[in-house]
Write a protein that holds these residues in place. Structure first.
Motif, PDB file in Angstrom:
ATOM      1  N   TYR A 104     -81.280 -23.278  -8.291  1.00  0.00           N
ATOM      2  CA  TYR A 104     -80.386 -23.642  -9.399  1.00  0.00           C
ATOM      3  C   TYR A 104     -80.946 -24.826 -10.205  1.00  0.00           C
ATOM      4  O   TYR A 104     -80.758 -24.918 -11.409  1.00  0.00           O
ATOM      5  CB  TYR A 104     -79.070 -24.040  -8.748  1.00  0.00           C
ATOM      6  CG  TYR A 104     -77.838 -24.125  -9.598  1.00  0.00           C
ATOM      7  CD1 TYR A 104     -77.022 -23.016  -9.786  1.00  0.00           C
ATOM      8  CD2 TYR A 104     -77.427 -25.329 -10.169  1.00  0.00           C
ATOM      9  CE1 TYR A 104     -75.842 -23.098 -10.518  1.00  0.00           C
ATOM     10  CE2 TYR A 104     -76.257 -25.422 -10.901  1.00  0.00           C
ATOM     11  CZ  TYR A 104     -75.471 -24.302 -11.055  1.00  0.00           C
ATOM     12  OH  TYR A 104     -74.308 -24.387 -11.775  1.00  0.00           O
TER      13      TYR A 104
ATOM     14  N   SER B 143     -71.963 -29.255 -10.465  1.00  0.00           N
ATOM     15  CA  SER B 143     -72.222 -28.213  -9.460  1.00  0.00           C
ATOM     16  C   SER B 143     -73.289 -28.658  -8.474  1.00  0.00           C
ATOM     17  O   SER B 143     -73.160 -28.443  -7.268  1.00  0.00           O
ATOM     18  CB  SER B 143     -72.664 -26.908 -10.131  1.00  0.00           C
ATOM     19  OG  SER B 143     -71.602 -26.371 -10.871  1.00  0.00           O
TER      20      SER B 143
ATOM     21  N   ALA C  15     -70.506 -20.723   0.256  1.00  0.00           N
ATOM     22  CA  ALA C  15     -71.612 -21.683   0.296  1.00  0.00           C
ATOM     23  C   ALA C  15     -71.170 -23.018   0.903  1.00  0.00           C
ATOM     24  O   ALA C  15     -71.848 -24.020   0.720  1.00  0.00           O
ATOM     25  CB  ALA C  15     -72.162 -21.895  -1.111  1.00  0.00           C
TER      26      ALA C  15
HETATM   27  N1  PHE Z   1     -70.184 -22.251  -9.060  1.00  0.00           N
HETATM   28  C1  PHE Z   1     -71.413 -22.773  -9.567  1.00  0.00           C
HETATM   29  C2  PHE Z   1     -71.630 -22.189 -10.959  1.00  0.00           C
HETATM   30  O1  PHE Z   1     -70.874 -21.391 -11.422  1.00  0.00           O
HETATM   31  C3  PHE Z   1     -72.555 -22.460  -8.648  1.00  0.00           C
HETATM   32  C4  PHE Z   1     -72.380 -22.964  -7.244  1.00  0.00           C
HETATM   33  C5  PHE Z   1     -72.387 -22.074  -6.188  1.00  0.00           C
HETATM   34  C6  PHE Z   1     -72.176 -24.323  -6.982  1.00  0.00           C
HETATM   35  C7  PHE Z   1     -72.185 -22.511  -4.884  1.00  0.00           C
HETATM   36  C8  PHE Z   1     -71.987 -24.789  -5.681  1.00  0.00           C
HETATM   37  C9  PHE Z   1     -72.012 -23.894  -4.633  1.00  0.00           C
HETATM   38  O2  PHE Z   1     -72.568 -22.527 -11.610  1.00  0.00           O
END
Ligand code: PHE
Length: 459
Positions: free
Chosen positions: A105, A325, A232
């Motif tokens: 990410y 995030s 997660a």
């Molecule tokens: N939900 C976040 C997003 O939409 C991604 C994410 C996933 C963050 C799992 C933390 C844990 O970008």
């Protein structure tokens, strides 16, 4: 664990909303909705969020608050209730591995920082790029390994720095600043695009009802996991800092509402801009949908009223969304390190950086910087490259599997009476308790198994 801090009331909601709202809402949701032709896809997505996402998020927050432990030990503590063995800890490990893979990410988060820098430069010097030049600019950036590592590294460093300040002074404080800032920016964008000819077309596209492919259904459900950060360990970790005086049910409802709202707002903003281009030129101006945020959008942003201001502001807002995030992702590891190893937050934050580099470096280099990483083929031609392999494994398998086991764990392995007591703590009588438990026992597992079977069939 008596010295654990608690989030303040708004702190929990804003931090959890912050975790949920991220690149998933602003980068991924608009492009997968576009690829799936809007309308019915959005409807399936909304149904998935309400029927699968919300009940599962409540279960995760329950596990956290009930155990007051990190993502791994929480399963052992909660599982002990009916005299069960610690085998459920495996679910915690699965979530943790998913989160470890999800460190890719930072790669996209780095792109956002790069585009923030680029748009500031363009706004100062005057913007005069053609669509072809913008695409070339992005491709050159993707292939430049040093830039990739630099920008994702900056993002990782800032995340760890904020985390090192502590839960309330770090995650909570930042979420309280960044979330209202993000909403303000989004409202400014909606106002800016409302005068565009594509504005009403954007609504029509989002809310028309047509047919949908089974792949689209799967993608919509899969995205409901990703966007709500389910499977997660995020709900568990943040839930472990939730005070008993707050309602799990109401907090979840608010998180789901705001997350969905931002996903839809992002679509309205981007589609209003895109649909304002005459149809004949759209495909060319639009480019490849997965990277439209970085290739075609800059030019389109400069066409808006106040473009020089709005363009950098857009990437700043996306950066805010991504940062809250990554803070949540990091907090899961930091809480684990603190409790397992007894380290200070600063040391935990440093360890998190070291651990993240194991993924950040190859992910950053797999966009073209290093051929062997870009060409890596482990899960089929459609998902070639280190970055894509991780995205595929996390989004299609790991989050969903962890969600399946979590719903089975709470639905079947945990007795109803203490479950109800905890859920009503800070809430009062909850009339829908039985429906929720029923959905954890039957609807969620059936739905998730169906997803997995379909994924296997599509292999
Ligand atoms: N939900 C976040 C997003 O939409 C991604 C994410 C996933 C963050 C799992 C933390 C844990 O970008």
């Amino acid at each position: 664990m008596s010295n654990r801090p608690n989030f303040s009331k708004s702190g929990f909601i804003l931090a959890t909303v912050g975790s949920a709202i991220g690149l998933g809402n602003i980068w991924k949701f608009p492009y997968i909705t576009y690829e799936n032709d809007g309308g019915t896809f959005v409807l399936v997505y909304l149904a998935a969020v309400i029927l699968i996402g919300a009940p599962l998020m409540m279960a995760e927050i329950f596990i956290g608050r009930h155990s007051k432990r990190n993502v791994v030990d929480s399963f052992k503590v909660v599982g002990k209730h009916p005299g069960m063995a610690g085998i459920w800890k495996g679910v915690g490990w699965l979530s943790l591995i998913a989160l470890f893979f999800l460190i890719y990410y930072y790669s996209v988060a780095g792109w956002v920082i790069f585009y923030l820098k680029e748009t500031i430069g363009w706004s100062v010097a005057g913007f005069n790029k053609t669509p072809a030049e913008l695409t070339e600019n992005f491709n050159a950036f993707l292939h430049n390994g040093n830039s990739q590592l630099f920008y994702s590294g900056i993002f990782l460093f800032f995340t760890a720095l904020i985390l090192s300040f502590g839960l309330t002074k770090g995650v909570e404080k930042m979420s309280k600043i960044l979330m209202p800032a993000l909403f303000t920016c989004l409202i400014i964008f909606v106002i800016a695009v409302s005068s565009q000819p594509g504005f009403t077309k954007a609504f029509e596209f989002l809310f028309h009802f047509d047919k949908i492919t089974s792949k689209g259904v799967l993608e919509a459900i899969g995205h409901s996991f990703f966007t709500l950060s389910l499977g997660a360990g995020m709900g568990i970790t943040f839930g472990s800092y939730l005070s008993k005086s707050q309602s799990i049910v109401k907090s979840t409802a608010m998180v789901v509402f705001f997350d969905t709202l931002v996903g839809l707002m992002a679509c309205i903003i981007m589609y209003s801009i895109i649909f304002s281009i005459p149809e004949a030129n759209r495909a060319e101006s639009f480019g490849h949908s997965a990277v439209m945020l970085f290739t075609s959008l800059p030019k389109l942003l400069y066409n808006l009223p106040g473009g020089t201001f709005v363009a950098p502001l857009f990437y700043l807002a996306v950066g805010f969304a991504a940062l809250t995030s990554t803070l949540a992702m990091g907090e899961v590891f930091i809480t684990l390190f603190q409790e397992k190893l007894g380290w200070t937050r600063r040391k935990c934050a440093a360890a998190y950086v070291a651990l993240s580099l194991i993924i950040v470096v190859p992910a950053g280099l797999s966009h073209g910087g290093v051929d062997s990483l870009a060409e890596l083929n482990l899960v089929g031609d459609a998902h070639k490259g280190f970055f894509n392999i991780l995205d595929y494994l996390v989004s299609n398998w790991m989050l969903v599997l962890a969600g399946l086991f979590t719903s089975l764990f709470i639905g079947w392995a945990f007795p109803a009476k203490p479950l109800r007591e905890e859920m009503e703590e800070g809430h009062g009588t909850w009339k829908l308790f039985h429906i929720w438990r029923f959905s954890l026992r039957f609807i969620l597992p059936a739905g998730i198994v169906w997803i997995l079977v379909s994924v296997i069939q599509s292999l």
